[in-house]
Scaffold this active site. Sequence first.
Site: not given
Length: 348
Positions: A138, A252, A181
Amino acid sequence: MSLGPVMLDVVGTALTADDIRRLQHPLVGGVILFARNFEDCEQLKALTASIHAVRQPPLLIAVDHEGGRVQRFREGFTKIPPMREFGKIWDKDRKKAMALAVEAGWILAAELRAHGVDFSFTPILDMDYGDSLVIGNRAFHLEARAINELAFSLMQGLKKGGMAAVGKHFPGHGFVVADSHVSIPIDEREFDQIAQNDMQPFRQMIDEGLPAIMPAHVIYPKVDDKPAGFSAKWLQKVLRERLGFNGVIFSDDLSMEGASVGGDVTTRSLAALNAGCDMALLCNRPDLADELLDNLVWKMSAQSIVRLTRMHGGHHPQSITQLRESGVFADAVKRVAMVGQSEGDFFA
């Protein structure tokens, strides 16, 4: 009713009564869409129109649509390659890589705007150290100059397509291996090391007018014992004061494991907002969304409202049909579609 400080998701491909109830709550200011909210292009246009019709001024609609493995809408959308592919081209031909990044940003923004989406959480400004489980391809590059030139080019393309850019994940998520995450990443480096390396792309993009930033769910214990997104040191002292950033700060996702140190959902949201976030994101947990809307007490500053208002999509977008009938757009799609092709499928 002005925009509130919370961004939520919706359950499916059309709004339910519970979705509408939540979106009409004064604390809500935006909606983030996921792959589950997408069936086809017509359905997506109908969904975004119904979200924008829920209240005035309309809620912001966002999506994580970076390219590569993080591209929520596929069928009917151009496949955007992972950003690392532009970094590889930059190593051989800087001007070509930058031109392609502009075109990728334009395609990404124009297609999303044609479907009623206001902005995407892109570009990634993290450095590609090669170890991060969540960043990986990414990221554009390891070199700050390459990241800055390519991210700036992408931002120019986004702007051409009517979309503001969001740089992430401040002050840099690329060094730590853990995925926020599912765990709480800790970056043990000294502040000076982070400032001289990972923060440079953020510094340069801020100087070039970056409209919004998302901080990392990473703890940098040499600076603060809280993750950056809950840290007034990072968001107020470093980002606002030292780097002079005056755009939107989005937290986030507060349902991520990396945010769990913040306590229950209301405590987490207050921690993020008090630290300096303008908007707190909460995804994939309707039960927690209801708990948050029932319990959060927060008065939006005039400054936050102005910042968030600037995130609405720009000029009236062309339809996807008009875009495809444009020779210039079609040529750009062909060029971007060729990026990385020789090295296998984009989504492998």
